[in-house]
Enzyme design. Structure first.
Site, PDB file in Angstrom:
ATOM      1  N   HIS A  17     -16.375 -95.693  59.832  1.00 24.35           N
ATOM      2  CA  HIS A  17     -16.500 -96.575  58.662  1.00 24.35           C
ATOM      3  C   HIS A  17     -15.355 -96.204  57.743  1.00 24.35           C
ATOM      4  O   HIS A  17     -15.061 -95.025  57.541  1.00 24.35           O
ATOM      5  CB  HIS A  17     -17.852 -96.359  57.982  1.00 24.35           C
ATOM      6  N   GLU A  71     -20.714 -89.838  52.041  1.00 21.61           N
ATOM      7  CA  GLU A  71     -20.652 -89.053  50.816  1.00 21.61           C
ATOM      8  C   GLU A  71     -20.226 -87.602  51.061  1.00 21.61           C
ATOM      9  O   GLU A  71     -19.909 -86.871  50.109  1.00 21.61           O
ATOM     10  CB  GLU A  71     -21.988 -89.091  50.071  1.00 21.61           C
ATOM     11  N   GLU A  92     -42.960-111.646  61.616  1.00 23.13           N
ATOM     12  CA  GLU A  92     -42.378-112.756  62.374  1.00 23.13           C
ATOM     13  C   GLU A  92     -40.884-112.923  62.134  1.00 23.13           C
ATOM     14  O   GLU A  92     -40.227-113.691  62.839  1.00 23.13           O
ATOM     15  CB  GLU A  92     -43.118-114.057  62.052  1.00 23.13           C
ATOM     16  N   TYR A  96     -24.070 -84.968  64.283  1.00 18.73           N
ATOM     17  CA  TYR A  96     -24.879 -85.330  65.446  1.00 18.73           C
ATOM     18  C   TYR A  96     -26.104 -86.117  64.998  1.00 18.73           C
ATOM     19  O   TYR A  96     -27.218 -85.902  65.447  1.00 18.73           O
ATOM     20  CB  TYR A  96     -25.296 -84.071  66.221  1.00 18.73           C
ATOM     21  N   GLY A  97     -25.858 -87.065  64.085  1.00 20.56           N
ATOM     22  CA  GLY A  97     -26.932 -87.945  63.633  1.00 20.56           C
ATOM     23  C   GLY A  97     -26.994 -89.189  64.491  1.00 20.56           C
ATOM     24  O   GLY A  97     -26.742 -89.142  65.709  1.00 20.56           O
ATOM     25  N   SER A  98     -27.278 -90.327  63.880  1.00 20.38           N
ATOM     26  CA  SER A  98     -27.435 -91.577  64.616  1.00 20.38           C
ATOM     27  C   SER A  98     -26.178 -91.919  65.423  1.00 20.38           C
ATOM     28  O   SER A  98     -26.222 -92.054  66.645  1.00 20.38           O
ATOM     29  CB  SER A  98     -27.765 -92.721  63.644  1.00 20.38           C
ATOM     30  N   GLU A 158     -46.558-113.189  58.058  1.00 20.68           N
ATOM     31  CA  GLU A 158     -45.731-114.365  57.798  1.00 20.68           C
ATOM     32  C   GLU A 158     -44.363-114.020  57.222  1.00 20.68           C
ATOM     33  O   GLU A 158     -43.386-114.728  57.486  1.00 20.68           O
ATOM     34  CB  GLU A 158     -46.451-115.328  56.849  1.00 20.68           C
TER      35      GLU A 158
END
Length: 339
Positions: free
Chosen positions: A109, A85, A232, A26-28, A228
């Site tokens: 994945h 992993e 940006e 239940y991560g990202s 810079e």
């Protein structure tokens, strides 16, 4: 490459109707996919270890939260969303010994399957549904009525319907609203690792840091160097995301475009491409995978040291201070700093 949207996917009723899905992790990605599936009408259970911090959040979101073993035993489709992993240990110790016969194993994945960390038995479907964006974006776009494109692939098709299962799962997380692209486990895994290492993460961060360090070492203020070379960058990437490199060049000044066209090749030259080819070969041969697996087995000494070193770079302190002047960045963020 085949591309599908909700119009092309023949779904009778709701996606994965009549099948139970267990999301392990239940991560990202785990929280995003589980929530999107649930709101698409899919029967979803979340499987977590006893001390997982995600248990409280998953329960609060209205999920049945069980052990990984119990979640595996009751599922028709098991989506393995713990970090790469941990796939081998979780699959071998908790998922496979408890799963029902003929279940479908899904991943987002291909790393563990492609590099042989997980070796599924011959009696199951094995599929991949890989959103092309981090979990917080997958969730954010879904709640806005949109979606993030996803890749699907089939590693084993015992039932004869593995592809349809992958398509329906992808539709359930919102990818059918935009586009679902068909690929292979090998192509997804190797291009994903290469992209992360050479361009998106490794390449981009080193380019930012090199530019920042060059300006500071030449006597310019860290604040100017930060703006810079890092701040940006989002403006440029957003323009490319919107319409490609041509749209970015159309939007910037003539001076900036001339500098781009005449100086870019001096930074990213043939030596850089030669190094990129070497990195790709390490991915293709499995050298990187073996290195990462051994690193984890050894307790991550190199990873932890490099992570600490990177966190201590001056650009991080300068960035925190300057972002403090722009409180709206936190309000707009897909990923909150305390998550």
């Amino acid at each position: 490459m085949n591309v599908f949207t909700d119009k092309e996917i023949k779904i009778k009723g709701k996606p994965l109707a009549g099948r139970k899905v267990s999301v392990i992790g239940y991560g990202s990605q785990g929280h995003a996919q589980a929530l999107n599936l649930k709101e698409s009408g899919v029967d979803v259970t979340v499987g977590l270890v006893e001390n997982d911090p995600g248990r409280k959040a998953a329960a609060k979101a209205g999920f049945e939260v069980t052990s990984i073993e119990e979640a595996s035993a009751n599922a028709d489709v098991i989506m393995l969303l713990v970090p790469d992993e941990f796939h081998k240990t979780v699959y071998e110790n908790a998922v496979f010994p408890n799963a029902k016969e003929g279940f479908t194993l899904a991943v987002s994945h291909g790393f563990s399957i492609h590099y042989g960390q997980v070796t599924p038995s011959s009696g199951m479907d094995v599929i991949m549904i890989a959103p092309k964006g981090p979990g917080h974006l997958v969730r954010q776009e879904y709640t806005h009525g949109r979606g993030v494109p996803a890749l699907i692939a089939v590693h084993q098709d015992v039932s004869g319907s593995a592809r349809q299962t992958a398509l329906e799962y992808a539709a359930g997380i919102g990818a059918g609203r935009v586009g679902i692209l068909e690929t292979t486990f090998r192509e997804e895994t190797e291009t994903d690792l290469f992209g992360e290492q050479a361009v998106l993460c490794g390449g981009a961060t080193r380019l930012v840091l090199a530019g920042y360090e060059t300006l500071v070492e030449a006597g310019y203020s860290p604040e100017m160097a930060y703006f810079e070379c890092l701040h940006e960058l989002k403006l440029i990437v957003d323009l490319m995301y919107q319409g490609g490199i041509a749209t970015m060049r159309y939007s910037i000044s003539n001076t900036a475009e001339y500098g781009d066209l005449t100086r870019g090749d001096r930074i990213i030259d043939d030596m850089v491409k030669d190094e990129m080819r070497e990195i790709l070969e390490e991915v293709q041969s499995g050298e990187f995978a073996r290195e990462w697996i051994l690193e984890n087995q050894a307790g991550r000494p190199v990873f932890n040291a490099l992570q600490r070193q990177a966190a201590e770079h001056p650009i991080e302190e300068v960035g925190r201070r300057l972002r403090g002047l722009m409180p709206w960045l936190k309000e707009q963020a897909a990923v909150k700093e305390d998550e």
